[in-house]
Design a protein around this motif. Structure first.
Motif, PDB file in Angstrom:
ATOM      1  N   VAL A 126      -0.849  -6.506  12.313  1.00  0.00           N
ATOM      2  CA  VAL A 126      -0.021  -5.695  11.422  1.00  0.00           C
ATOM      3  C   VAL A 126      -0.788  -4.410  11.096  1.00  0.00           C
ATOM      4  O   VAL A 126      -1.960  -4.459  10.728  1.00  0.00           O
ATOM      5  N   THR A 127      -0.132  -3.282  11.240  1.00  0.00           N
ATOM      6  CA  THR A 127      -0.790  -2.008  10.969  1.00  0.00           C
ATOM      7  C   THR A 127      -0.933  -1.779   9.465  1.00  0.00           C
ATOM      8  O   THR A 127      -0.186  -2.337   8.656  1.00  0.00           O
ATOM      9  N   ASP A 128      -1.883  -0.918   9.093  1.00  0.00           N
ATOM     10  CA  ASP A 128      -2.118  -0.612   7.679  1.00  0.00           C
ATOM     11  C   ASP A 128      -0.895   0.025   7.031  1.00  0.00           C
ATOM     12  O   ASP A 128      -0.634  -0.169   5.842  1.00  0.00           O
ATOM     13  N   GLU A 129      -0.147   0.809   7.799  1.00  0.00           N
ATOM     14  CA  GLU A 129       1.030   1.485   7.259  1.00  0.00           C
ATOM     15  C   GLU A 129       2.038   0.489   6.704  1.00  0.00           C
ATOM     16  O   GLU A 129       2.696   0.748   5.682  1.00  0.00           O
ATOM     17  N   PHE A 130       2.164  -0.664   7.355  1.00  0.00           N
ATOM     18  CA  PHE A 130       3.107  -1.666   6.881  1.00  0.00           C
ATOM     19  C   PHE A 130       2.677  -2.242   5.537  1.00  0.00           C
ATOM     20  O   PHE A 130       3.516  -2.614   4.715  1.00  0.00           O
ATOM     21  N   VAL A 131       1.382  -2.321   5.306  1.00  0.00           N
ATOM     22  CA  VAL A 131       0.890  -2.844   4.032  1.00  0.00           C
ATOM     23  C   VAL A 131       1.320  -1.935   2.887  1.00  0.00           C
ATOM     24  O   VAL A 131       1.879  -2.397   1.884  1.00  0.00           O
ATOM     25  N   THR A 132       1.079  -0.633   3.026  1.00  0.00           N
ATOM     26  CA  THR A 132       1.460   0.298   1.953  1.00  0.00           C
ATOM     27  C   THR A 132       2.971   0.360   1.799  1.00  0.00           C
ATOM     28  O   THR A 132       3.487   0.501   0.684  1.00  0.00           O
ATOM     29  N   ARG A 133       3.708   0.222   2.898  1.00  0.00           N
ATOM     30  CA  ARG A 133       5.170   0.249   2.825  1.00  0.00           C
ATOM     31  C   ARG A 133       5.686  -0.917   1.982  1.00  0.00           C
ATOM     32  O   ARG A 133       6.542  -0.739   1.109  1.00  0.00           O
ATOM     33  N   PHE A 134       5.163  -2.107   2.220  1.00  0.00           N
ATOM     34  CA  PHE A 134       5.665  -3.271   1.500  1.00  0.00           C
ATOM     35  C   PHE A 134       5.142  -3.324   0.072  1.00  0.00           C
ATOM     36  O   PHE A 134       5.825  -3.846  -0.818  1.00  0.00           O
ATOM     37  N   LEU A 135       3.956  -2.814  -0.171  1.00  0.00           N
ATOM     38  CA  LEU A 135       3.473  -2.740  -1.547  1.00  0.00           C
ATOM     39  C   LEU A 135       4.304  -1.740  -2.349  1.00  0.00           C
ATOM     40  O   LEU A 135       4.580  -1.956  -3.536  1.00  0.00           O
ATOM     41  N   ASP A 136       4.697  -0.643  -1.710  1.00  0.00           N
ATOM     42  CA  ASP A 136       5.624   0.308  -2.342  1.00  0.00           C
ATOM     43  C   ASP A 136       6.898  -0.404  -2.785  1.00  0.00           C
ATOM     44  O   ASP A 136       7.402  -0.200  -3.889  1.00  0.00           O
ATOM     45  N   PHE A 137       7.400  -1.255  -1.880  1.00  0.00           N
ATOM     46  CA  PHE A 137       8.617  -2.003  -2.187  1.00  0.00           C
ATOM     47  C   PHE A 137       8.384  -2.959  -3.354  1.00  0.00           C
ATOM     48  O   PHE A 137       9.224  -3.074  -4.259  1.00  0.00           O
ATOM     49  N   ASP A 156      -5.788  -0.321  -5.328  1.00  0.00           N
ATOM     50  CA  ASP A 156      -7.005  -0.833  -4.685  1.00  0.00           C
ATOM     51  C   ASP A 156      -6.863  -0.826  -3.170  1.00  0.00           C
ATOM     52  O   ASP A 156      -7.771  -0.409  -2.443  1.00  0.00           O
ATOM     53  N   VAL A 157      -5.711  -1.301  -2.704  1.00  0.00           N
ATOM     54  CA  VAL A 157      -5.470  -1.372  -1.258  1.00  0.00           C
ATOM     55  C   VAL A 157      -5.388   0.024  -0.661  1.00  0.00           C
ATOM     56  O   VAL A 157      -5.994   0.314   0.380  1.00  0.00           O
ATOM     57  N   ARG A 158      -4.645   0.909  -1.323  1.00  0.00           N
ATOM     58  CA  ARG A 158      -4.487   2.273  -0.807  1.00  0.00           C
ATOM     59  C   ARG A 158      -5.840   2.995  -0.754  1.00  0.00           C
ATOM     60  O   ARG A 158      -6.143   3.686   0.223  1.00  0.00           O
ATOM     61  N   ASN A 159      -6.652   2.818  -1.785  1.00  0.00           N
ATOM     62  CA  ASN A 159      -7.979   3.451  -1.796  1.00  0.00           C
ATOM     63  C   ASN A 159      -8.864   2.910  -0.682  1.00  0.00           C
ATOM     64  O   ASN A 159      -9.586   3.662  -0.026  1.00  0.00           O
ATOM     65  N   TYR A 160      -8.793   1.597  -0.460  1.00  0.00           N
ATOM     66  CA  TYR A 160      -9.613   1.002   0.594  1.00  0.00           C
ATOM     67  C   TYR A 160      -9.178   1.514   1.968  1.00  0.00           C
ATOM     68  O   TYR A 160     -10.015   1.900   2.799  1.00  0.00           O
ATOM     69  N   LEU A 161      -7.857   1.520   2.196  1.00  0.00           N
ATOM     70  CA  LEU A 161      -7.349   1.945   3.500  1.00  0.00           C
ATOM     71  C   LEU A 161      -7.606   3.423   3.759  1.00  0.00           C
ATOM     72  O   LEU A 161      -7.804   3.832   4.909  1.00  0.00           O
ATOM     73  N   SER A 162      -7.643   4.233   2.703  1.00  0.00           N
ATOM     74  CA  SER A 162      -7.864   5.673   2.879  1.00  0.00           C
ATOM     75  C   SER A 162      -9.266   5.983   3.375  1.00  0.00           C
ATOM     76  O   SER A 162      -9.497   7.006   4.017  1.00  0.00           O
ATOM     77  N   ARG A 163     -10.201   5.099   3.089  1.00  0.00           N
ATOM     78  CA  ARG A 163     -11.582   5.330   3.541  1.00  0.00           C
ATOM     79  C   ARG A 163     -12.029   4.306   4.597  1.00  0.00           C
ATOM     80  O   ARG A 163     -13.197   4.273   4.987  1.00  0.00           O
ATOM     81  N   LYS A 164     -11.086   3.502   5.056  1.00  0.00           N
ATOM     82  CA  LYS A 164     -11.385   2.476   6.053  1.00  0.00           C
ATOM     83  C   LYS A 164     -11.767   3.122   7.377  1.00  0.00           C
ATOM     84  O   LYS A 164     -11.092   4.027   7.870  1.00  0.00           O
ATOM     85  N   LYS A 165     -12.851   2.642   7.981  1.00  0.00           N
ATOM     86  CA  LYS A 165     -13.313   3.170   9.253  1.00  0.00           C
ATOM     87  C   LYS A 165     -12.701   2.378  10.405  1.00  0.00           C
ATOM     88  O   LYS A 165     -12.255   1.244  10.220  1.00  0.00           O
ATOM     89  N   THR A 166     -12.701   2.988  11.570  1.00  0.00           N
ATOM     90  CA  THR A 166     -12.176   2.322  12.751  1.00  0.00           C
ATOM     91  C   THR A 166     -12.894   1.000  12.985  1.00  0.00           C
ATOM     92  O   THR A 166     -14.114   0.923  12.909  1.00  0.00           O
ATOM     93  N   ASN A 167     -12.121  -0.048  13.242  1.00  0.00           N
ATOM     94  CA  ASN A 167     -12.635  -1.391  13.506  1.00  0.00           C
ATOM     95  C   ASN A 167     -13.290  -2.045  12.288  1.00  0.00           C
ATOM     96  O   ASN A 167     -13.937  -3.087  12.413  1.00  0.00           O
ATOM     97  N   GLU A 168     -13.136  -1.450  11.110  1.00  0.00           N
ATOM     98  CA  GLU A 168     -13.663  -2.077   9.900  1.00  0.00           C
ATOM     99  C   GLU A 168     -12.746  -3.235   9.490  1.00  0.00           C
ATOM    100  O   GLU A 168     -11.525  -3.133   9.557  1.00  0.00           O
ATOM    101  N   THR A 169     -13.349  -4.329   9.065  1.00  0.00           N
ATOM    102  CA  THR A 169     -12.592  -5.525   8.706  1.00  0.00           C
ATOM    103  C   THR A 169     -11.824  -5.318   7.409  1.00  0.00           C
ATOM    104  O   THR A 169     -12.351  -4.757   6.450  1.00  0.00           O
ATOM    105  N   ASP A 170     -10.587  -5.789   7.376  1.00  0.00           N
ATOM    106  CA  ASP A 170      -9.782  -5.720   6.159  1.00  0.00           C
ATOM    107  C   ASP A 170     -10.337  -6.661   5.100  1.00  0.00           C
ATOM    108  O   ASP A 170     -10.990  -7.668   5.418  1.00  0.00           O
ATOM    109  N   THR A 171     -10.047  -6.369   3.846  1.00  0.00           N
ATOM    110  CA  THR A 171     -10.404  -7.283   2.767  1.00  0.00           C
ATOM    111  C   THR A 171      -9.528  -8.527   2.863  1.00  0.00           C
ATOM    112  O   THR A 171      -8.483  -8.525   3.529  1.00  0.00           O
TER     113      THR A 171
END
Length: 253
Positions: A12-23, A44-59
């Motif tokens: 699941v892409t990061d964009e889908f996370v922010t989309r559903f949290l918006d909902f 918290d999620v949006r801040n983490y994803l904004s600075r997330k590096k390529t291949n960095e593990t999700d929380t």
């Protein structure tokens, strides 16, 4: 009866996370609930994803949200094809939950969870993905777990296992060779469309997904063209020409 072995959260892409949290935040506003907690999670999620590096593990929290997105899509598809919610099981097998593409080896816990569910259901037939060309190997581990569980149940001589057949199907990758196919199920044009729309419900897996592989076609296109090609091959052998065919190989455990 439908059994989902893994959460599928890394697909699941990061964009889908922010989309559903918006909902979620908007829904709580509509419902008149105090949404401070939801908004805090969103920030918290949006801040983490904004600075997330390529291949960095999700929380763990983000992985849980991504897993929930896949679960909701799965439930919606099951409802669409007429499977009652009581017949849907989500295992979330531990081997998958690394947060990375590389998974753990099959564990005893994976096998025991599967044995427990199979003994509860006592199926006459089991259908499992035979897509061993899956780019990150999840399908192979899933299949290994099912085969090990069935073998152990067979060794314990459970009565129902004597008439339980394991069938393997293909999904987004490859197709069985014609001489390997042991069961071919014809599909009408309406059934082809129903399968397509069922795939569409998995919106997080439509268009571009994290693990597309070398094939640029969408999953529904791969599956539909594969099913149509199988039907054409059977027609060339002199059988009735159907719109599509789903092919299966029996695994003798």
């Amino acid at each position: 009866m439908y059994m989902y072995q893994t959460s599928g959260n890394i697909a699941v892409t990061d964009e889908f996370v922010t989309r559903f949290l918006d909902f979620a935040v908007g829904f709580e506003e509509i419902a008149g609930n105090n949404n401070d907690r939801t908004e805090k999670i969103f920030e918290d999620v949006r801040n983490y994803l904004s600075r997330k590096k390529t291949n960095e593990t999700d929380t763990q929290q983000i992985r849980a949200i991504k897993g929930l997105i896949r679960q909701c899509e799965a439930k919606a598809t099951c409802r669409y094809v007429g499977i009652p919610e009581d017949n849907i099981h989500f295992q979330n097998l531990p081997f998958y939950e690394t947060g990375t593409i590389e998974k753990k080896p099959m564990s005893e816990e994976d096998v025991q969870l599967t044995i427990e569910l199979l003994r509860k259901i006592k199926p006459h037939q089991v259908f499992a993905a035979g897509d061993l060309a899956d780019p990150h190997g999840t399908h192979k581990v899933c299949l290994d777990v099912v085969i090990e569980a069935l073998n152990r149940i067979k060794g314990d001589k459970d009565a129902w296992i004597k008439d339980c057949w394991l069938w393997l199907y293909k999904g987004a990758w490859q197709e069985w060779k014609l001489e390997e196919i042991e069961m071919a199920v014809p599909m009408s044009p309406d059934q082809v469309l129903k399968k397509r729309y069922g795939i569409f419900i998995h919106q997080s897996q439509k268009d571009m997904v994290p693990f597309q592989g070398s094939d640029s076609r969408e999953f529904w296109q791969r599956a539909e063209e594969r099913n149509a090609n199988t039907a054409n091959l059977y027609a060339q052998l002199g059988l009735t020409h159907y719109a599509a065919m789903e092919a299966f190989v029996r695994w003798k455990y």
